[in-house]
Write an enzyme that holds these catalytic residues in place. Sequence first.
Site, short mmCIF file in Angstrom:
data_model
loop_
_atom_site.label_atom_id
_atom_site.label_comp_id
_atom_site.label_asym_id
_atom_site.label_seq_id
_atom_site.Cartn_x
_atom_site.Cartn_y
_atom_site.Cartn_z
N TYR A 126 30.49 -26.78 -14.78
CA TYR A 126 31.19 -26.83 -13.62
C TYR A 126 31.17 -28.41 -13.12
O TYR A 126 29.90 -29.18 -13.16
CB TYR A 126 30.30 -26.35 -12.57
CG TYR A 126 30.66 -26.54 -11.06
CD1 TYR A 126 31.45 -25.57 -10.44
CD2 TYR A 126 30.15 -27.60 -10.25
CE1 TYR A 126 31.76 -25.88 -8.93
CE2 TYR A 126 30.27 -27.51 -8.86
CZ TYR A 126 31.14 -26.79 -8.30
OH TYR A 126 31.48 -26.76 -6.93
N ALA A 133 31.06 -40.39 -6.71
CA ALA A 133 31.19 -38.98 -5.83
C ALA A 133 30.00 -37.95 -6.15
O ALA A 133 30.37 -37.34 -7.07
CB ALA A 133 32.66 -38.36 -6.02
N GLY A 134 29.06 -38.12 -5.33
CA GLY A 134 27.99 -37.34 -5.58
C GLY A 134 27.99 -36.29 -4.49
O GLY A 134 28.88 -35.25 -4.16
N ILE A 165 26.64 -33.72 -15.66
CA ILE A 165 27.02 -32.35 -15.94
C ILE A 165 26.33 -31.51 -16.67
O ILE A 165 26.09 -31.56 -17.76
CB ILE A 165 28.60 -32.23 -16.26
CG1 ILE A 165 29.51 -33.11 -15.65
CG2 ILE A 165 29.11 -30.73 -16.32
CD1 ILE A 165 29.45 -32.76 -13.87
N ARG A 247 24.05 -21.91 -3.30
CA ARG A 247 22.81 -22.50 -2.81
C ARG A 247 21.63 -21.76 -2.80
O ARG A 247 20.46 -22.05 -2.83
CB ARG A 247 22.84 -23.25 -1.44
CG ARG A 247 23.94 -24.54 -1.88
CD ARG A 247 24.28 -25.15 -0.66
NE ARG A 247 24.90 -26.51 -0.87
CZ ARG A 247 25.77 -27.16 -0.20
NH1 ARG A 247 25.86 -26.95 1.12
NH2 ARG A 247 26.21 -28.30 -0.49
N GLN A 342 -2.91 -30.80 -8.16
CA GLN A 342 -4.23 -31.05 -7.54
C GLN A 342 -5.01 -29.62 -7.61
O GLN A 342 -6.15 -30.17 -7.91
CB GLN A 342 -3.85 -31.34 -6.03
CG GLN A 342 -4.88 -31.78 -5.11
CD GLN A 342 -5.34 -33.20 -5.51
OE1 GLN A 342 -4.56 -34.00 -5.93
NE2 GLN A 342 -6.27 -33.77 -5.14
N GLY A 345 -6.97 -30.12 -10.77
CA GLY A 345 -7.66 -31.40 -10.98
C GLY A 345 -7.17 -32.10 -12.01
O GLY A 345 -5.84 -32.23 -12.46
N GLU A 369 23.30 -29.42 -6.48
CA GLU A 369 23.98 -28.11 -5.55
C GLU A 369 23.75 -28.62 -4.02
O GLU A 369 23.42 -27.78 -3.23
CB GLU A 369 23.34 -26.83 -5.99
CG GLU A 369 24.36 -25.73 -5.54
CD GLU A 369 25.66 -25.77 -5.86
OE1 GLU A 369 26.10 -26.79 -6.76
OE2 GLU A 369 26.60 -25.14 -5.30
N THR A 371 21.83 -32.27 -1.85
CA THR A 371 20.42 -32.71 -1.79
C THR A 371 19.87 -32.20 -0.42
O THR A 371 20.47 -31.62 0.54
CB THR A 371 20.59 -34.23 -1.68
OG1 THR A 371 21.23 -34.59 -0.53
CG2 THR A 371 21.21 -34.95 -2.80
C1 LIG Z 1 20.21 -32.72 -13.77
C2 LIG Z 1 21.06 -32.76 -13.10
C3 LIG Z 1 22.18 -31.77 -12.90
C4 LIG Z 1 23.36 -31.81 -12.46
N1 LIG Z 1 24.17 -30.66 -12.76
C5 LIG Z 1 25.62 -30.78 -12.00
C6 LIG Z 1 26.47 -29.93 -12.47
O1 LIG Z 1 26.50 -29.28 -13.28
N2 LIG Z 1 27.98 -30.20 -11.94
C7 LIG Z 1 28.16 -31.11 -11.06
O2 LIG Z 1 29.08 -31.16 -10.44
N3 LIG Z 1 27.11 -32.09 -10.71
C8 LIG Z 1 25.65 -32.02 -11.01
N4 LIG Z 1 24.69 -32.83 -10.67
C9 LIG Z 1 25.01 -33.64 -9.71
C10 LIG Z 1 24.23 -33.56 -8.28
O3 LIG Z 1 24.83 -32.28 -7.75
C11 LIG Z 1 24.24 -34.67 -7.59
O4 LIG Z 1 23.33 -35.42 -8.33
C12 LIG Z 1 23.74 -34.55 -5.98
O5 LIG Z 1 24.87 -33.91 -5.52
C13 LIG Z 1 23.61 -35.90 -5.51
O6 LIG Z 1 24.67 -36.84 -5.76
P1 LIG Z 1 24.11 -38.49 -6.03
O7 LIG Z 1 23.53 -38.20 -7.46
O8 LIG Z 1 25.59 -39.13 -6.44
O9 LIG Z 1 23.40 -38.86 -5.09
P2 LIG Z 1 24.12 -39.61 -3.56
O10 LIG Z 1 25.01 -38.77 -3.18
O11 LIG Z 1 24.42 -41.13 -3.96
O12 LIG Z 1 22.66 -39.49 -2.85
C14 LIG Z 1 21.52 -40.50 -3.09
C15 LIG Z 1 20.61 -40.44 -1.76
O13 LIG Z 1 21.45 -40.46 -0.48
C16 LIG Z 1 21.21 -39.36 0.26
N5 LIG Z 1 22.47 -39.11 1.05
C17 LIG Z 1 23.79 -39.18 0.42
N6 LIG Z 1 24.52 -38.88 1.55
C18 LIG Z 1 23.91 -38.86 2.46
C19 LIG Z 1 24.36 -38.66 4.04
N7 LIG Z 1 25.44 -38.72 4.34
N8 LIG Z 1 23.36 -38.70 4.90
C20 LIG Z 1 22.04 -38.87 4.62
N9 LIG Z 1 21.63 -39.02 3.31
C21 LIG Z 1 22.47 -38.91 2.27
C22 LIG Z 1 20.99 -38.08 -0.62
O14 LIG Z 1 20.42 -37.12 0.00
C23 LIG Z 1 20.20 -38.89 -1.88
O15 LIG Z 1 18.54 -38.89 -1.22
C24 LIG Z 1 23.52 -32.70 -11.43
C25 LIG Z 1 22.67 -34.02 -11.18
C26 LIG Z 1 21.55 -33.80 -11.88
C27 LIG Z 1 20.39 -34.89 -11.75
#
Ligand SMILES: Cc1cc2nc3c(=O)[nH]c(=O)nc-3n(C[C@H](O)[C@H](O)[C@H](O)COP(=O)(O)OP(=O)(O)OC[C@H]3O[C@@H](n4cnc5c(N)ncnc54)[C@H](O)[C@@H]3O)c2cc1C
Length: 428
Positions: A126, A133-134, A165, A247, A342, A345, A369, A371
């Site tokens: 997916y 764009a996270g 991904i 989720r 913890q 130990g 999915e 944060t």
């Molecule tokens: C091992 C792994 C597997 C993954 N698998 C997939 C997959 O199969 N398909 C896919 O599409 N994606 C996948 N992802 C991506 C994952 O869904 C994203 O990493 C996640 O959604 C966060 O996006 P980002 O890493 O860009 O962090 P960012 O969006 O940049 O966030 C960084 C920090 O800022 C915080 N933050 C961001 N926006 C806000 C806001 N508006 N208010 C408050 N806090 C905020 C976040 O909570 C986080 O703490 C995967 C990631 C990893 C690490």
Amino acid sequence: MPSMDSISRGLVLDSLKEYAKRRLPYDLIRDLDQANEFPAEILKEMYDPAVLGVHLLMIPEEYGGVSGGTYDICRVCEALARIDLGIATGVFATFLGTDPVNVGGTQEQKNKWLNKIAKENLMVAYAATEADAGSDLINLRTRAEHVVKNGKIAGYRITGNKQWISNGGVADLYTVLAMAPGGPSWFIVERNMEGFAPNKHEDKHGIRLSNTAALALDNVYVPVENLIGLEEGKGLLQAQAVFGYTRLMVAAFGLGAGWEALEQAIRYSQQRIQAGGPLSDKQGYTHKLIVPHAARLEAARAYIEYTANRLDGGEHGLQTEGAIAKYSATENGNKAAEDAIQALGGYGYTRDFPVEKIKRDIKITCIYEGTSEIMEMTMYRGRWQEHLKSRGRYYLDMADEMDKLHSSVHDCGAYAAGLALRALGAVI
Ligand SMILES: Cc1cc2nc3c(=O)[nH]c(=O)nc-3n(C[C@H](O)[C@H](O)[C@H](O)COP(=O)(O)OP(=O)(O)OC[C@H]3O[C@@H](n4cnc5c(N)ncnc54)[C@H](O)[C@@H]3O)c2cc1C
């Protein structure tokens, strides 16, 4: 989706446990974790219907699957997470990758792709996330341009890069979110399409048995039939539509991995003698490192089951409930795993004991999915809307129900819950 009966579900869960016992001893998992190796053969076996056919759970019966309900899938996710969260992610990515077709596909697309995934045991990925764009998917840069032949749209040329991904480097089929002229849209991309190239397997903190890779799409041509739903601009709505459900699966991961860590700590506490007796006899230990986690994880389980049953009963959306379930199960699972180190130990701090790996693995459940911070935002937004729609009665009505319950069953906590709900209503 209808749920399986409890006997069939029990058989699936037993087969999974038996398979893990036979094929995935901890020594092997630990070695794969250290080598950062994706166990391709294991995943292949798990997808094989003659062994487990685990990918069939998400696929309706009419397309060759077994039509697992939300509750069934959550139970399987919990069991997978107890084995290894990396392997669980390899299965989850196929569930997730199949979802856009399940939710937004036309009848013809479902016939073609779901049958193919079921029959050929395809591994799916997916691909939504990009470098910029996270959490904020609307920032998506991957473009899908029209290819016009004889005055009609014949297909699309997709160009862009995807990040993080799951199954990215190993999948057969990808559902890719791209910006089409009519807005964000999902496309089906096959691994062998020209211009498509997965990047290297990432070297991660945890879930090292899960393949994670960036994807590069350079002018990849997909025929118009691969636009999911045959309508542009529906991509974010289709992604949103399943959040309540997907989720919940990650919530079940937090629950399973959290309980696995906690049980390791419980077993250890019964054997480890300190100050003349086992640690399990010392309240300073159990009431800090064990009991609170058991209570919080079981509360999360109750909420997961409540939401799963509502979804299986035909309700749609439930994004706020999905967020509550994910937030509580993953944050509490993460804390339980931290305290399991913890509880062991110095031994807990070494790679010889599984709690160290579980702690590294489980952290991802608070990130992918959506944060935890995005879950908080989703809950706040959803409940604020309910508060406004009900003219301030949302929490007060729940408090009234709790008071009613308290008048018939005294010691069930309903009185305290009612007070808390009134306080929440007043604060909002
Ligand atoms: C091992 C792994 C597997 C993954 N698998 C997939 C997959 O199969 N398909 C896919 O599409 N994606 C996948 N992802 C991506 C994952 O869904 C994203 O990493 C996640 O959604 C966060 O996006 P980002 O890493 O860009 O962090 P960012 O969006 O940049 O966030 C960084 C920090 O800022 C915080 N933050 C961001 N926006 C806000 C806001 N508006 N208010 C408050 N806090 C905020 C976040 O909570 C986080 O703490 C995967 C990631 C990893 C690490």
